[in-house]
Write an enzyme that holds these catalytic residues in place. Structure first.
Site, PDB file in Angstrom:
ATOM      1  N   ASP A 153       0.830  -1.194   0.000  1.00  8.03           N
ATOM      2  CA  ASP A 153       0.000   0.000   0.000  1.00  8.03           C
ATOM      3  C   ASP A 153       0.874   1.257   0.000  1.00  8.03           C
ATOM      4  O   ASP A 153       2.104   1.161   0.044  1.00  8.03           O
ATOM      5  CB  ASP A 153      -0.870  -0.063   1.275  1.00  8.03           C
ATOM      6  CG  ASP A 153      -2.288   0.400   1.032  1.00  8.03           C
ATOM      7  OD1 ASP A 153      -2.486   1.222   0.126  1.00  8.03           O
ATOM      8  OD2 ASP A 153      -3.184  -0.047   1.764  1.00  8.03           O
ATOM      9  N   ASP A 215     -10.143   3.028  -3.447  1.00  7.31           N
ATOM     10  CA  ASP A 215     -10.792   1.847  -2.865  1.00  7.31           C
ATOM     11  C   ASP A 215     -12.219   1.629  -3.358  1.00  7.31           C
ATOM     12  O   ASP A 215     -12.989   2.565  -3.524  1.00  7.31           O
ATOM     13  CB  ASP A 215     -10.831   1.965  -1.342  1.00  7.31           C
ATOM     14  CG  ASP A 215      -9.448   1.772  -0.750  1.00  7.31           C
ATOM     15  OD1 ASP A 215      -8.476   1.672  -1.516  1.00  7.31           O
ATOM     16  OD2 ASP A 215      -9.359   1.719   0.493  1.00  7.31           O
TER      17      ASP A 215
HETATM   18  C1  GLA Z   1      -5.905   1.109   1.523  1.00 10.97           C
HETATM   19  C2  GLA Z   1      -6.033   0.074   0.409  1.00 10.97           C
HETATM   20  C3  GLA Z   1      -7.140  -0.904   0.761  1.00 10.97           C
HETATM   21  C4  GLA Z   1      -6.831  -1.573   2.096  1.00 10.97           C
HETATM   22  C5  GLA Z   1      -6.607  -0.538   3.175  1.00 10.97           C
HETATM   23  C6  GLA Z   1      -6.036  -1.143   4.448  1.00 10.97           C
HETATM   24  O1  GLA Z   1      -7.030   1.917   1.615  1.00 10.97           O
HETATM   25  O2  GLA Z   1      -6.285   0.695  -0.822  1.00 10.97           O
HETATM   26  O3  GLA Z   1      -7.291  -1.866  -0.254  1.00 10.97           O
HETATM   27  O4  GLA Z   1      -5.706  -2.405   1.953  1.00 10.97           O
HETATM   28  O5  GLA Z   1      -5.683   0.457   2.758  1.00 10.97           O
HETATM   29  O6  GLA Z   1      -5.872  -0.174   5.444  1.00 10.97           O
END
Ligand code: GLA
Length: 537
Positions: A153, A215
């Site tokens: 990430d 996301d």
């Molecule tokens: C980010 C990523 C998600 C998830 C969260 C975890 O938002 O894009 O897919 O992994 O972090 O905190």
């Protein structure tokens, strides 16, 4: 006005596929559990993947997302595991997953802290990212614990932490992490870059997939937005590297129609397929969708193609196509997609899919044979619905239209202002065919537009016509297979789309047509390529 007629059938040759890695399949903890994961959640989901049979049909990764960390030992730098959530640490879980015959995936961040720290107040995910701990953490994850996959990430790479502000260089970070992965001696690891945008061509050297959007969440609006963002990234899914549309929300609270569109288009677009629901309580219709062998076969197809937009219809609907099994073959997968809130009807000529009828039609979503199509296919789509068919034509037509927005753009990236870094970008303009084209290509040799797989059915003379928006700039160039480039001198004539033409002698086979320039190129709309003998004036 020139009239072009071209019916060139590809019958005589088949092109073999490369031996590519197919998109990652499995289950991931984030969508249902967020940071609230623990030993029994991961074990019971892994067990359920086997019990339901999902593991056997290809969902072979069990990925632990954010929330497992327990800070870092200040003295040794050793990453600690959250002992409330995982009293015995992660090793027994990885061993359990491996005993089930599956692969184990883990999560980290390119910076210092993970996203859970910023957005879920997970205080134990402070200072647990890979920054400054690349070798140590990779040794822990891949050699000591035995993980096989990692999602990395980026929250820690760009968000001010409580005590430090980082604006790290994305490429540098992921390359360094990739090097540390290689240094473990493992050559079977998969890296997912979670930078929420197509990061640039360097990503092919480090990752199997990269998140192309922010996301997902369990809403139709978000699913539609992600599909929308991925419409014109088809040229970047190549050689076993894929645009990741994020973990699946299938089987949660979307309607069945929306789940079908979500899963179906993730398959058509060759996204990784990571189930995100609770598999211990799967509804039968969810199981049937997730285990649909015809859709999975499209997703896992040996050519590794992402479906490209064939038509952006005036109803707001889209049609897509991709080769399956054989490049330039008679069998293709196509989709009809309705992102709108009204019922629409889409009608397509088989020739738009480069096929000659009659074509055998198989409904891959509902798993049933349909009546043969003579020359057209019409589909009525309820709001948010998608139909996915595999078509087997009587013959394959030579593809004559290549939209610039389906090309591989050498320097395309979505992290920085394209004008600032000198990279091409997709532009919308009603004058353009399909409403989209490519702007700002040129200036540097790598900021080019490349049609990587132009399939030529037989040796001969071919006319390539380049359609572009009027602009007074210096020449740009076109080449076939990196041989001599020919100059096109852009001209202006009011608002009309301009056309430049060049003839090439090409042998039967797959060719690369490239547009490039030392100057900024005009907006490129599309190219056509036709055998010269059938060009009528
Ligand atoms: C980010 C990523 C998600 C998830 C969260 C975890 O938002 O894009 O897919 O992994 O972090 O905190």
């Amino acid at each position: 006005m020139k009239k072009l007629t071209f019916i060139t059938i590809i019958t005589t040759f088949a092109l073999s596929a490369g031996a590519f890695e197919t998109p990652t399949m499995g289950w991931s903890s984030w969508n249902t559990y967020g940071v609230n994961i623990n030993d029994s959640v991961i074990r019971s989901q892994a067990d359920a993947m086997v019990k339901t049979g999902l593991a056997k049909i290809g969902y072979n990764h069990i990925n632990i997302d954010d929330g497992f960390q327990g800070g870092r030992d200040e003295k040794t730098g050793q990453l600690l595991i959250n002992r409330n959530r995982f009293p015995n640490g992660l090793k027994p879980i990885v061993d359990h997953i491996h005993k089930l015959g599956l692969k184990a995936g883990i999560y980290s961040d390119a910076g210092e802290n993970t996203c859970g720290n910023y957005f879920d107040n997970d205080s134990l995910s402070v200072n647990v990212g890979l920054l400054g701990h690349e070798a140590q953490d990779c040794d822990l994850y891949f050699n000591q614990l035995g993980f096989d996959f990692i999602k990395v990430d980026y929250c820690g790479g760009q968000i001010p932490s409580s005590h430090k502000r980082y604006w790290l260089d994305t490429r540098e970070r992921y390359e360094k992490i990739h090097q540390a992965m290689l240094a473990t001696g493992r050559d079977d690891l998969r890296l997912n870059v979670c930078r929420w945008a197509y990061p640039g061509a360097w990503v092919y050297d480090v990752a199997s997939s990269w998140r192309m959007s922010g996301d997902i969440n369990c809403s139709w609006q978000r699913v539609r937005e992600i599909i929308d963002e991925n419409l014109y990234l088809s040229g970047f899914a190549r050689n076993g590297h894929y645009n990741d549309m994020d973990m699946l929300e299938v089987g949660r609270t979307l309607t069945q129609t929306e789940d079908e569109t979500h899963f179906g288009l993730w398959c058509m677009m060759s996204s990784p397929l990571l189930i995100g629901c609770d598999v211990t309580t799967l509804r039968p219709e969810t199981f049937n969708l997730l285990s649909n062998p015809d859709l999975i076969a499209i997703n896992q197809d040996v050519l590794g193609k992402q479906a490209y937009v064939v038509r952006a219809d005036s109803t707001g609907g889209y049609t897509f196509a991709r080769d399956i099994k054989e490049r330039g073959g008679k069998e293709r997968a196509v989709a009809f997609y309705n992102p709108t809130d009204s019922e629409i009807r889409l009608e397509a000529e088989l020739s738009e899919f480069d096929l000659i009828g009659p074509a055998k039609v198989y409904d891959a979503l509902h798993r049933k044979k349909m009546p043969d199509a003579k020359s057209t296919i019409s589909v009525t789509l309820s709001p948010h619905a998608t139909e996915i068919y595999t078509l087997k034509g009587k013959d394959r037509l030579m593809r004559t239209i290549y939209e610039a927005e389906t090309a591989f753009l050498g320097k395309y990236q979505e992290l920085h202002d394209p004008h600032f870094v000198g990279s091409a970008y997709h532009i919308r303009d009603p004058r353009l065919r399909g409403g989209v084209g490519v702007a700002n290509a040129g200036v540097t040799a790598d900021n080019d537009i490349v049609f990587e797989e132009v399939i030529i059915p037989s040796d001969g003379s071919y006319r390539v016509s380049i359609h572009y928006l009027p602009k007074k700039t210096s020449e740009f160039y076109i080449s076939a297979d990196d041989e001599q480039g020919y100059a096109i001198s852009p001209t202006e004539n009011g608002d009309d789309i301009m056309v430049g033409e060049i003839d090439f002698e090409l042998n039967k086979g797959v060719h690369k047509i490239r547009l490039y320039s030392g100057d900024v190129m005009p907006v490129i709309d599309y190219i056509t390529i036709e055998p010269k003998s059938t060009v009528n004036f």
